[in-house]
Write an enzyme that holds these catalytic residues in place. Structure first.
Site, mmCIF file in Angstrom:
data_model
loop_
_atom_site.group_PDB
_atom_site.id
_atom_site.type_symbol
_atom_site.label_atom_id
_atom_site.label_comp_id
_atom_site.label_asym_id
_atom_site.label_seq_id
_atom_site.Cartn_x
_atom_site.Cartn_y
_atom_site.Cartn_z
ATOM 1 N N GLY A 127 64.911 62.903 45.913
ATOM 2 C CA GLY A 127 64.235 62.138 46.823
ATOM 3 C C GLY A 127 65.195 61.563 48.035
ATOM 4 N N GLY A 161 66.806 67.846 45.883
ATOM 5 C CA GLY A 161 66.630 69.057 46.464
ATOM 6 C C GLY A 161 67.421 69.152 47.987
ATOM 7 N NE ARG A 162 63.994 65.751 52.021
ATOM 8 C CZ ARG A 162 62.819 66.118 52.691
ATOM 9 N NH1 ARG A 162 62.717 66.821 53.760
ATOM 10 N NH2 ARG A 162 61.491 65.752 52.067
ATOM 11 N NE ARG A 200 60.630 68.381 56.115
ATOM 12 C CZ ARG A 200 60.720 67.319 56.521
ATOM 13 N NH1 ARG A 200 61.508 67.530 57.913
ATOM 14 N NH2 ARG A 200 60.537 66.361 56.088
ATOM 15 C CE1 TYR A 232 54.876 66.721 54.603
ATOM 16 C CE2 TYR A 232 56.758 67.898 55.433
ATOM 17 C CZ TYR A 232 55.596 67.568 54.451
ATOM 18 O OH TYR A 232 55.589 68.498 53.204
ATOM 19 C CB CYS A 254 47.372 80.177 68.672
ATOM 20 S SG CYS A 254 47.779 81.785 69.749
ATOM 21 C CD GLU A 255 47.857 74.611 64.543
ATOM 22 O OE1 GLU A 255 47.446 75.616 64.234
ATOM 23 O OE2 GLU A 255 47.806 73.478 63.780
ATOM 24 C CE1 TYR A 297 60.860 70.657 49.273
ATOM 25 C CE2 TYR A 297 62.422 69.041 50.322
ATOM 26 C CZ TYR A 297 61.845 69.697 49.218
ATOM 27 O OH TYR A 297 62.099 68.874 47.976
#
Ligand code: LLP
Length: 454
Positions: free
Chosen positions: A247, A291-292, A329, A333, A367-368, A397
């Site tokens: 984390g 991880g990150r 991401r 987020y 397309c967003e 990620y």
């Protein structure tokens, strides 16, 4: 403050010129864009920083959900770390990488019977049990083979981590683990201790991801130690292991303030030591699962600019050849990233020394409206078609959550070091993307002329 690119990054003024001893122009020419680039030296330095900070008594396990590809897991295994996997796919990747199965920790809130049976058959080191239903499944497997399965029990310590709500996992009322606050965690440990099919080695918690302060980690560690003392009091068992999850947050932009690996280790181990002493118990064996913070800062993404659109009074948009399909991401987020120009300027021939700049929004090709790489970045005034851009800290990620949205093939990934680039993931083609489609039998339906009404 410099943008958070890997330590081997070489700049020509504000432009990223090379990484791992390889010119970014060469990388783009050889492998195409979008391209994920991992810097081997940054990765190895981070693995070693973790091991040095936590010391020989602590096990460092790489949380493969951040980036799970065979070549990377080979490097992680070679450096002596363990690996945390959460699915049959991640487990198979570790197996393919030749990861010693005793160093594999298997996680997940809904592992299937098949996944559990595979994990037991392959001999993974620990299964982290997330529910009573799973305890039954694992205990049955251990009873059937006549050899208990080594497990940890995942505990929800009731700590609200200060991070995005989607990636906070330590507070009550999340799908993971046994809540501490209701007494369920202690009951689950007592139940597990009574099952001959499992060998309860200890407790696990993970309070969330991209956390930039140490308080939550330390509070969760202390809570797990207190539960260990409660288990001792109620069941006359001293659990040997505490896996305190991952984390630790990383810097995505030059302005982000983060906790160093050293301070994180000091705080976490200090909290465990203090609480264990207060409880009068012998020291536990600690595991951490980053991880990150291992792979994130080792990665960057190269894109090529396609269209530049000036909207006077509004914005200037630079659109690149990837976007939310290779990095979800920002859309998911609201994550912020640092973008710089990379390689030689193509559009204007401007040099680093002379180039004026302007504010851009860098958009993806999907397309967003939410498909934006970064909303407000300073880039060369004369940016245009064919120019390269580099986005920092995309190692974690990014590829792990990549998709084929709009049927866009996923990028290639290379690892660079000492002037060489090796391919880790080959670029998908549109045919790869199409390869799972099954056309209806009988070929195309007889075409009718189009009319507005059916
Ligand atoms: N251990 C467990 C049990 C986990 O669930 C996770 C992450 C980790 C360790 C590693 O956490 P890290 O050191 O990477 O923060 N997709 C999100 C992150 C999801 C994290 C899921 N679990 C993102 O892009 O921010």
């Amino acid at each position: 403050m410099t943008p958070p690119f890997p330590r081997t990054a070489v700049f020509d003024g504000p432009r990223l010129a090379a990484v791992g001893g390889v010119a970014v122009d060469e990388l783009a020419a050889a492998w195409g864009t979008p391209l994920y680039v991992l810097d081997r030296r940054e990765l190895v330095a981070r693995m070693r920083a973790y091991r040095r900070a936590f010391g020989d008594d602590v096990t460092v396990v790489y949380a493969a959900k951040a980036l799970c590809v065979v070549g990377l897991l080979q490097l992680v295994a070679a450096d002596g770390l363990g690996v945390d996997v959460t699915s049959a796919g991640e487990l198979r990747t570790a197996e393919r990488a030749g990861f010693p199965m005793a160093r594999v920790v298997f996680h997940g809130n809904n592992k299937s019977h098949g996944e559990l049976a595979d994990a037991v058959r392959l001999g993974v080191g620990r299964i982290v049990v997330d529910s009573l239903a799973e305890l039954e499944r694992v205990a049955a497997l251990g009873e059937r083979r006549g050899d208990p399965v080594a497990v940890l029990l995942r505990v929800t310590p009731g700590i609200a981590a200060s991070t995005h709500e989607f990636i906070a996992t330590g507070h009550d009322d999340v799908k993971f683990g046994f809540p501490l606050s209701t007494g369920m965690a202690l009951d689950a440990v007592a139940a597990a201790l009574g099952r001959p099919g499992v060998d309860v080695r200890g407790l696990h918690c993970h309070i969330g991801s991209q956390i930039t302060a140490t308080g939550g980690f330390e509070a969760a560690a202390a809570a797990l130690c207190r539960l260990r003392a409660d288990v001792h009091a109620c069941c006359a068992t001293i659990l040997d292991e505490l896996n305190l999850g991952g984390g630790l947050g990383i810097a995505y932009t030059r302005d982000d303030e983060v906790v160093s690996i050293d301070d994180y280790a000091r705080g976490l181990l200090g909290a465990v030591r203090a609480q264990t002493a207060a409880d009068g118990l012998p020291a536990a064996r600690v595991t951490v699962e980053p991880g990150r913070s291992l792979v994130g800062p080792a990665g960057l993404t190269l894109y090529t600019v396609g269209t530049v659109k000036h909207e006077p009074g509004l914005r200037t948009w630079a659109s690149v050849d990837g976007g939310m399909s290779d990095n979800l991401r920002p859309a998911l987020y609201g994550a912020r990233y640092e973008v710089v120009a990379a390689g030689a300027a193509r559009a204007s021939g401007a040099t680093a020394a002379t180039a004026a700049t302007r504010r851009y929004a860098v958009a993806g090709k999907h397309c967003e409206t939410g498909d934006v790489v970064a909303t407000d970045v300073e880039l060369p005034d004369e940016l245009g078609e064919g120019d390269l851009l580099a986005v920092a800290a995309t190692g974690a990620y990014g590829y792990a959550m990549a998709s084929n949205y709009n049927r866009v093939p996923r990028p290639a990934m290379v690892i660079v070091g000492d002037g060489h680039a090796d391919l880790l993931v080959r670029r998908e083609t549109v045919d790869d993307v199409l390869s799972h489609d099954v056309a209806l039998p009988g070929g195309p339906a007889a075409s009718r002329p189009y009319t507005a009404r059916p």
